[in-house]
Design an enzyme around this catalytic site. Structure first.
Site, PDB file in Angstrom:
ATOM      1  CG  HIS A  82      -1.792   1.223   1.277  1.00 52.28           C
ATOM      2  ND1 HIS A  82      -2.995   1.258   0.609  1.00 52.28           N
ATOM      3  CD2 HIS A  82      -1.635   2.437   1.862  1.00 52.28           C
ATOM      4  CE1 HIS A  82      -3.546   2.448   0.788  1.00 52.28           C
ATOM      5  NE2 HIS A  82      -2.746   3.183   1.541  1.00 52.28           N
ATOM      6  CG  ASP A 161     -11.601   4.250   5.270  1.00 55.41           C
ATOM      7  OD1 ASP A 161     -11.084   5.056   6.063  1.00 55.41           O
ATOM      8  OD2 ASP A 161     -11.331   4.219   4.066  1.00 55.41           O
ATOM      9  NE  ARG A 168      -9.721  11.005   8.507  1.00 51.07           N
ATOM     10  CZ  ARG A 168      -8.864  10.151   7.929  1.00 51.07           C
ATOM     11  NH1 ARG A 168      -9.284   8.965   7.516  1.00 51.07           N
ATOM     12  NH2 ARG A 168      -7.607  10.460   7.785  1.00 51.07           N
ATOM     13  CB  SER A 183      -8.154   5.453   7.118  1.00 52.91           C
ATOM     14  OG  SER A 183      -8.386   5.435   5.747  1.00 52.91           O
ATOM     15  CE  LYS A 187      -8.628   2.518   3.224  1.00 49.97           C
ATOM     16  NZ  LYS A 187      -8.685   3.831   2.632  1.00 49.97           N
TER      17      LYS A 187
END
Ligand code: URA
Length: 424
Positions: A82, A161, A168, A183, A187
């Site tokens: 990620h 999320d 947000r 967050s 995931k």
């Protein structure tokens, strides 16, 4: 329990219990807690932060707000990767097939771009026919068959999320480590991989502007992943200038395919190092020359082609130059060495040329973008081409000035290292 009491507790700097956090997240997803109370909570977290235990509880409450993916039917250690985002970031497009070419299964969900940052899913969609929405069964079957699939984030995973991030985004509470870490990690955990490599970008084009903040985010996420049984490590990488030379969508596919074909590139060694880490997480020890060999002998490209075919994509045109109504070369106004090339400003310009979205609902022009000819540390002569801008709308002198405004030329500069630190 009352939401107002939980908000007040966090506002006053106290530590919330796991039950309070879970109650808040469940209530928000169920629609029992309104946006205004959740925004107040996010702002309280922004100012008061959270302990490691609270972040872990928040992450797991978010994981359990939706489905989780079971990749158990795929043999082997599944490794995910990620990136916290950036400009010209085509790493997944190269790294995922490269790692898969060593027999390590890669089942990856990626995101779309917003603002100055690009998204892997948009880039893949620039390949005609490429399907980024597969059912869970199709996704798992494809990884079983060819060892690789990259698809869009499933709507069923971590609904908390999706709701919280949108909130947000409009309440100035995105850039706080507890909310970013929960967050991202919720995931990744819900997506089912056994091991995770996190690329935490730092610099003006990234969420984290300083190395200290990047280090803290990386440490928080690595500890979170390991605490829930996912082998996790992080690299802190530079995002003060765009990554590689292409910024856009289809031009980033072209650059990725060139690297996958063994062409000389500034990205080769960087991505080989990331691949070495992902392979290590999967229990495979490979040297950098062994990894680079998979770029040179076509094995990594073959994986990318197999994934493209399996997901319906047509690879006929992926090496062709961008086809747009307008293209303009930006020339160096003076001789010298490029000392700065601001990723954020150049990403925003690419977005304005059509390559990105200002708001989520915007559509993308896959042929628009910027191709850089130089990077920080390069010496240029006056009048030399620095970059080419591509768009289907007219490109004005103010676009050219905007590009030049994000660039500095001075007497000398060291090239920037891509990998700054490794956190395990
Ligand atoms: N990326 C995410 O997925 N979440 C954040 O909060 C920030 C970056």
């Amino acid at each position: 329990m009352r939401a107002v009491d939980v908000i007040a507790k966090k506002r006053d700097g106290a530590v919330l219990s796991a039950d309070e956090i879970k109650w808040l997240i469940d209530g928000y997803v169920a629609g029992d807690i309104p946006d205004y109370q959740m925004s107040a909570f996010a702002m309280a977290v922004y100012f008061r932060s959270m302990t490691t235990r609270e972040i872990a509880d928040l992450t797991m409450a978010m994981v359990h707000s939706g489905d989780t993916l079971d990749l158990g039917a795929i043999p082997g250690v599944k490794v995910d990767k990620h990136s916290t985002g950036g400009v010209g970031d085509k790493v997944t497009l190269i790294l995922a097939p490269l790692v898969a070419s060593f027999g390590v299964p890669v089942a990856k969900m990626s995101g779309r771009g917003l603002g100055h940052t690009g998204g892997t899913i948009d880039k893949l969609e620039s390949i005609p026919g490429f399907q980024v929405e597969l059912s869970e069964e199709q996704f798992i079957e494809q990884v079983q068959e060819i060892g690789l699939s990259v698809i869009g984030q499933s709507e069923k995973l971590v609904p908390a999320d999706k709701l919280l991030y949108a909130l947000r985004d409009v309440t100035a509470t995105v850039d706080t480590i507890p909310l970013i870490a929960s967050s991202i990690m919720s995931k990744k955990i819900a997506a089912g991989a056994d091991a995770i490599l996190l690329d935490v970008t730092v610099g003006n084009g990234a969420f984290m502007k300083t190395i200290e903040d990047a280090r803290q985010l990386a440490r928080t996420m690595v500890d979170l992943g390991n605490a829930v049984g996912r082998k996790t490590m992080a690299v802190i990488t530079d995002m003060s200038q765009p990554l590689g030379l292409a910024i856009g969508n289809r031009n980033e596919i072209t650059e990725a395919v060139q690297v996958l074909s063994g062409k000389p590139s500034i990205l080769r060694d960087y991505i080989a190092e990331l691949a070495q880490m992902m392979l290590r997480l999967a229990g495979l020890k490979k040297t950098l020359p062994e990894i680079l060999d998979h770029l040179d002998n076509g094995q990594a490209l073959a994986k990318f082609e197999a994934m493209t075919r399996a997901q319906g994509g047509d690879s006929t045109h992926w090496l062709e130059p961008l086809k747009v109504a307008h293209q303009v070369e930006v020339k160096a106004p003076q001789a010298g060495v490029i000392t700065q090339m601001e990723a954020m400003g150049i990403g925003l310009l690419a977005m304005k040329l059509g390559a990105g979205r200002a708001i989520k609902a915007d559509s993308i022009d896959f042929e628009a973008g910027i191709n850089l000819a130089h990077k920080v540390g390069d010496e240029v002569v006056k009048g030399e081409v620095l970059a080419t801008l591509y768009s289907n709308r007219e490109i004005t002198d103010s676009d050219v000035q905007e590009f030049l405004g994000n660039l500095q030329i001075g007497p000398s500069a060291e090239p920037i290292q891509e990998i700054l630190e490794v956190i395990e």
